[in-house]
Every structure is written in C-alpha cells, then in structure tokens.
Write a protein that holds these residues in place. Structure first.
Motif, PDB file in Angstrom:
ATOM      1  N   ARG A  36       0.843  -1.206   0.000  1.00  0.00           N
ATOM      2  CA  ARG A  36       0.000   0.000   0.000  1.00  0.00           C
ATOM      3  C   ARG A  36       0.873   1.249   0.000  1.00  0.00           C
ATOM      4  N   ASN A  37       2.004   1.207   0.667  1.00  0.00           N
ATOM      5  CA  ASN A  37       2.940   2.327   0.678  1.00  0.00           C
ATOM      6  C   ASN A  37       3.988   2.206  -0.429  1.00  0.00           C
ATOM      7  N   GLY A  38       4.000   1.073  -1.098  1.00  0.00           N
ATOM      8  CA  GLY A  38       4.995   0.816  -2.124  1.00  0.00           C
ATOM      9  C   GLY A  38       4.571   1.317  -3.494  1.00  0.00           C
ATOM     10  N   TYR A  39       5.173   0.723  -4.522  1.00  0.00           N
ATOM     11  CA  TYR A  39       4.863   1.170  -5.875  1.00  0.00           C
ATOM     12  C   TYR A  39       5.241   0.098  -6.889  1.00  0.00           C
ATOM     13  N   HIS A  74      -3.400  -7.957   2.697  1.00  0.00           N
ATOM     14  CA  HIS A  74      -3.288  -7.998   4.155  1.00  0.00           C
ATOM     15  C   HIS A  74      -3.468  -6.595   4.745  1.00  0.00           C
ATOM     16  N   SER A  75      -2.998  -5.569   4.033  1.00  0.00           N
ATOM     17  CA  SER A  75      -3.214  -4.191   4.487  1.00  0.00           C
ATOM     18  C   SER A  75      -4.699  -3.853   4.525  1.00  0.00           C
ATOM     19  N   ILE A  76      -5.442  -4.366   3.570  1.00  0.00           N
ATOM     20  CA  ILE A  76      -6.886  -4.117   3.522  1.00  0.00           C
ATOM     21  C   ILE A  76      -7.580  -4.782   4.705  1.00  0.00           C
ATOM     22  N   THR A  77      -7.112  -5.965   5.113  1.00  0.00           N
ATOM     23  CA  THR A  77      -7.785  -6.711   6.188  1.00  0.00           C
ATOM     24  C   THR A  77      -7.626  -6.081   7.566  1.00  0.00           C
ATOM     25  N   ILE A  78      -6.682  -5.168   7.701  1.00  0.00           N
ATOM     26  CA  ILE A  78      -6.468  -4.548   9.018  1.00  0.00           C
ATOM     27  C   ILE A  78      -7.693  -3.756   9.463  1.00  0.00           C
ATOM     28  N   TRP A  79      -8.346  -3.064   8.540  1.00  0.00           N
ATOM     29  CA  TRP A  79      -9.505  -2.235   8.917  1.00  0.00           C
ATOM     30  C   TRP A  79     -10.681  -3.059   9.433  1.00  0.00           C
ATOM     31  N   LEU A 132      -9.394  -0.722  -0.599  1.00  0.00           N
ATOM     32  CA  LEU A 132      -9.835  -1.641  -1.644  1.00  0.00           C
ATOM     33  C   LEU A 132      -9.824  -0.958  -3.007  1.00  0.00           C
ATOM     34  N   PHE A 133     -10.352   0.274  -3.094  1.00  0.00           N
ATOM     35  CA  PHE A 133     -10.335   1.004  -4.362  1.00  0.00           C
ATOM     36  C   PHE A 133      -8.912   1.327  -4.786  1.00  0.00           C
ATOM     37  N   SER A 134      -8.043   1.601  -3.830  1.00  0.00           N
ATOM     38  CA  SER A 134      -6.636   1.842  -4.139  1.00  0.00           C
ATOM     39  C   SER A 134      -5.997   0.582  -4.721  1.00  0.00           C
ATOM     40  N   PHE A 135      -6.353  -0.575  -4.173  1.00  0.00           N
ATOM     41  CA  PHE A 135      -5.840  -1.849  -4.679  1.00  0.00           C
ATOM     42  C   PHE A 135      -6.317  -2.091  -6.111  1.00  0.00           C
ATOM     43  N   VAL A 136      -7.595  -1.872  -6.359  1.00  0.00           N
ATOM     44  CA  VAL A 136      -8.140  -2.054  -7.710  1.00  0.00           C
ATOM     45  C   VAL A 136      -7.465  -1.076  -8.673  1.00  0.00           C
ATOM     46  N   ASP A 137      -7.291   0.167  -8.254  1.00  0.00           N
ATOM     47  CA  ASP A 137      -6.610   1.161  -9.079  1.00  0.00           C
ATOM     48  C   ASP A 137      -5.192   0.705  -9.412  1.00  0.00           C
ATOM     49  N   ALA A 138      -4.503   0.158  -8.414  1.00  0.00           N
ATOM     50  CA  ALA A 138      -3.139  -0.333  -8.633  1.00  0.00           C
ATOM     51  C   ALA A 138      -3.132  -1.469  -9.650  1.00  0.00           C
ATOM     52  N   LEU A 139      -4.059  -2.410  -9.493  1.00  0.00           N
ATOM     53  CA  LEU A 139      -4.099  -3.546 -10.426  1.00  0.00           C
ATOM     54  C   LEU A 139      -4.433  -3.107 -11.844  1.00  0.00           C
ATOM     55  N   VAL A 140      -5.346  -2.151 -11.988  1.00  0.00           N
ATOM     56  CA  VAL A 140      -5.697  -1.646 -13.322  1.00  0.00           C
ATOM     57  C   VAL A 140      -4.512  -0.914 -13.935  1.00  0.00           C
ATOM     58  N   SER A 141      -3.841  -0.086 -13.150  1.00  0.00           N
ATOM     59  CA  SER A 141      -2.669   0.635 -13.660  1.00  0.00           C
ATOM     60  C   SER A 141      -1.575  -0.333 -14.088  1.00  0.00           C
ATOM     61  N   ILE A 142      -1.338  -1.343 -13.279  1.00  0.00           N
ATOM     62  CA  ILE A 142      -0.298  -2.326 -13.603  1.00  0.00           C
ATOM     63  C   ILE A 142      -0.675  -3.109 -14.847  1.00  0.00           C
ATOM     64  N   ALA A 143      -1.947  -3.491 -14.949  1.00  0.00           N
ATOM     65  CA  ALA A 143      -2.404  -4.229 -16.134  1.00  0.00           C
ATOM     66  C   ALA A 143      -2.248  -3.399 -17.403  1.00  0.00           C
ATOM     67  N   ASN A 144      -2.365  -2.082 -17.273  1.00  0.00           N
ATOM     68  CA  ASN A 144      -2.195  -1.187 -18.422  1.00  0.00           C
ATOM     69  C   ASN A 144      -0.741  -0.803 -18.652  1.00  0.00           C
ATOM     70  N   GLY A 145       0.166  -1.353 -17.836  1.00  0.00           N
ATOM     71  CA  GLY A 145       1.585  -1.079 -17.987  1.00  0.00           C
ATOM     72  C   GLY A 145       2.011   0.283 -17.491  1.00  0.00           C
TER      73      GLY A 145
END
Length: 150
Positions: A36-39, A74-79, A132-145
């Motif tokens: 979550r803090n990474g890139y 795992h970061s998402i599950t903390i909340w 969760l939305f941040s995770f989805v955003d990350a996956l979409v960005s990564i999928a788009n390269g």
C-alpha cells in the motif's frame, strides 16, 4: 444464542483479530514495509515502510508479484480486523457501560455504545473501501503497464 456462548465467540474474535494485527505488524517489519505504501515501476514491484528505514520510507528491493499482492490484501484486512476487535469489546463491555452511565445523564449507556459502534463501523468501512479502491486502481494501472504509487 445464550450469553455464555456469545461471549466465547466474541473473545475468539478478539484473539483472532489481535493475531492478525500482530501478524501484519511482524510481516511489515520483516519485509520493510507493505505494498500500500509501495509502488510498481518498470515491471518491478516494491514495498515501502514509513519510519522503518527512513522517515519518508525507503523502497525495498524488487519483490515478486504474489508477495506484493499478498501485502496489499493484508493491508486491507487490518480495517475490518480493527472493527471486529473494537465492536466485540464494546459488546462485552456493554452491560458495564449501561450500568455505569446513570439514566439521568444526557446520553444513556445504550445510546453511547450504539454511537460508538456506529462511528467505528463507519470509519473502518470507509477506510476498507479506500484501501480496496486503491488496490483495484493499482491492479488496473499495472495491467495497463503504467506506473503506480510513485
């Protein structure tokens, strides 16, 4: 369900929630941060942990995609874990809170417990959705390269 059985379940929820929090903390420490803090950049996944190595957080060496995804989930599950532990504790303490707060007070004990639970659930639900939305955003960005998190 009788009160004794309910209390046993609540105590187990507290123990499991605390175990998840301890596991997250130890994994965060061992890995030097979380996703979550990474890139993601140039096909490589990096974790980062604020205040572990430097105040702003120094990125980790590249990590496998599965580890990055695990760390983010795992970061998402903390909340929800925080919500479970706090609400379970409030339910266990509810009779004592009600008995302690006098009926002539501005707010009754039952109202106080209800308001506390509502605030806890709203804040943790909002935080869970944000992560969760941040995770989805990350996956979409990564999928788009694209780069993510920089």
């Amino acid at each position: 369900m009788d009160r004794r059985r309910r209390n046993q379940i609540l105590l187990w929820l507290i123990v499991l929630g605390l175990a998840n929090f301890v596991a997250y903390t130890l994994i965060y420490w061992y890995l030097g941060g979380d996703a979550r803090n990474g890139y993601f950049e140039s096909g490589q996944y990096h974790l980062r942990g604020h205040f572990l190595r430097e105040r702003a957080g120094r990125p980790s060496d590249p990590v496998p995609a599965w580890l990055w995804i695990f760390s983010f989930v795992h970061s998402i599950t903390i909340w929800p874990t925080i919500a479970t532990v706090l609400v379970s504790m409030l339910i266990l303490a509810r009779p004592h809170i009600i008995a302690t707060m006098k009926s002539d007070a501005r707010v009754t004990g039952a109202t106080f417990v209800t308001v506390c639970m509502t605030v806890i659930l709203m804040i943790t639900a909002a935080s869970t959705l944000y992560f969760l939305f941040s995770f989805v955003d990350a996956l979409v960005s990564i999928a788009n390269g694209e780069k993510w998190g920089i």
